[in-house]
Enzyme design. Sequence first.
Site, PDB file in Angstrom:
ATOM      1  N   LYS A   1      48.150   7.737  34.992  1.00 23.16           N
ATOM      2  CA  LYS A   1      47.014   6.936  34.530  1.00 23.16           C
ATOM      3  C   LYS A   1      47.408   5.516  34.131  1.00 23.16           C
ATOM      4  O   LYS A   1      46.723   4.580  34.492  1.00 23.16           O
ATOM      5  CB  LYS A   1      46.293   7.644  33.404  1.00 23.16           C
ATOM      6  CG  LYS A   1      45.402   8.745  33.978  1.00 23.16           C
ATOM      7  CD  LYS A   1      45.187   9.913  33.132  1.00 23.16           C
ATOM      8  CE  LYS A   1      44.531  11.023  33.945  1.00 23.16           C
ATOM      9  NZ  LYS A   1      44.791  12.327  33.354  1.00 23.16           N
TER      10      LYS A   1
ATOM     11  N   TRP B   1      40.223  17.954  27.531  1.00 24.29           N
ATOM     12  CA  TRP B   1      41.687  18.007  27.521  1.00 24.29           C
ATOM     13  C   TRP B   1      42.201  18.697  26.276  1.00 24.29           C
ATOM     14  O   TRP B   1      43.119  19.520  26.348  1.00 24.29           O
ATOM     15  CB  TRP B   1      42.277  16.608  27.683  1.00 24.29           C
ATOM     16  CG  TRP B   1      41.949  16.040  29.030  1.00 24.29           C
ATOM     17  CD1 TRP B   1      41.171  14.961  29.304  1.00 24.29           C
ATOM     18  CD2 TRP B   1      42.339  16.571  30.310  1.00 24.29           C
ATOM     19  NE1 TRP B   1      41.068  14.777  30.664  1.00 24.29           N
ATOM     20  CE2 TRP B   1      41.772  15.743  31.303  1.00 24.29           C
ATOM     21  CE3 TRP B   1      43.107  17.661  30.716  1.00 24.29           C
ATOM     22  CZ2 TRP B   1      41.949  15.976  32.672  1.00 24.29           C
ATOM     23  CZ3 TRP B   1      43.297  17.883  32.072  1.00 24.29           C
ATOM     24  CH2 TRP B   1      42.724  17.050  33.038  1.00 24.29           C
TER      25      TRP B   1
ATOM     26  N   ASP C   1      48.846  14.146  22.939  1.00 23.48           N
ATOM     27  CA  ASP C   1      48.656  13.969  24.373  1.00 23.48           C
ATOM     28  C   ASP C   1      48.147  12.545  24.568  1.00 23.48           C
ATOM     29  O   ASP C   1      47.016  12.225  24.222  1.00 23.48           O
ATOM     30  CB  ASP C   1      47.629  15.000  24.880  1.00 23.48           C
ATOM     31  CG  ASP C   1      47.280  14.800  26.365  1.00 23.48           C
ATOM     32  OD1 ASP C   1      47.823  13.868  26.999  1.00 23.48           O
ATOM     33  OD2 ASP C   1      46.465  15.601  26.873  1.00 23.48           O
TER      34      ASP C   1
END
Length: 356
Positions: free
Chosen positions: A192, A100, A168
């Site tokens: 999530k 990511w 993030d």
Amino acid sequence: MIHNFNAGPSVLPREVFEQAAAAVLDFNNTGLSILEIGHRTPLFQPVMDEARALVKELMQLDDDHEVLFLHGGATTQFMQVPMNLLNQNELASYTETGTWANKAIKEARLFGHVEIAGSTKETRFTSIPENLSVSSTAVYLHITTNETIAGTQWHEIPYDCGVPLVADMSSDILSRTLDFNRFGIIYAGAQKNMGAAGVNLVIVNKNLLGRVQHPIPTILDYRNHIAEASMLNTPPVFAVYVVLLTLRWIKEQGGITVMDSRNKAKAELFYSTLDALPLFKGPVAKKDRSNMNAVFTMEDPALEAEFMTLCKKEGMTGIKGHRSVGGFRVSMYNALTIESVKALTDLMHSFAQQHG
Ligand SMILES: *Cc1c(COP(=O)(O)O)cnc(C)c1O
């Protein structure tokens, strides 16, 4: 009985599913579905207002920090952050901690210069960088607080890096107590820990905006979303509603501190089992293990297949490791109960006994 260890989209509280389902048929006794009402109506406006206010309340944000619900998934933020903060001749600092982080780095390079303040590429992302070197000229430092695929998490946030911090938090948002006001920007896809796919939570310290020279398309400029109270265009109405229901659930449970202690208890149960059973191996450095996504393998691939079959038989879903890492990954987001973790660790114990 299903135990849902999916990495994302993932488990949500049962009450949230029930309330969301009911609202699809009849929203607040209006005889209308949540899916067929205008976003600028007195029906939906309170949903957006309450969701933004609850984020502020739960995260204890000050008035410099604006709460937005935007389209496009966290992946859109990989480019929207540098587009709003970084001039072409300027430098942004990034930490390289896995899949990511790398995607965020790639997009930032489209807008300006990027330095890598710390990387754990050499250890195949099984740890978090220790000594960061952040240039004082950097416009911001970007971290990925939880690497969903590698199974690592920043337990010490580099608040004192000397430049604004951008994070993030897609896979650990609302899961632990942090000093959220010390971040310049926080972003997270909802799917999530926070709701259904289709919406992003973006928290922006507004003092960071308005200093780039290039044009920003209207829909990508945070300032326009702030000015329109997150209603610049049609928001993802249903996804925002599911987030609101989840935020209410978190508040009812006692807020982020309760999530934090429950998540620590679940992770402790899982990792202590992992460490006690030599049959299973955890690649991640102990101090950097994620409380959200635990990755593990077994020395014998034949046993991996057998364990997977057993898990499936016992209703454990979503435990296959990411294709880039292999083995297993169990995600233990807010809504996953400790009973589900207990069911899994019991299975690990009995499997280890059979093969011991
Ligand atoms: C899942 C994930 C993303 C991507 O989210 P999308 O909503 O699919 O764009 C980004 N960062 C992290 C840490 C993630 O876990």
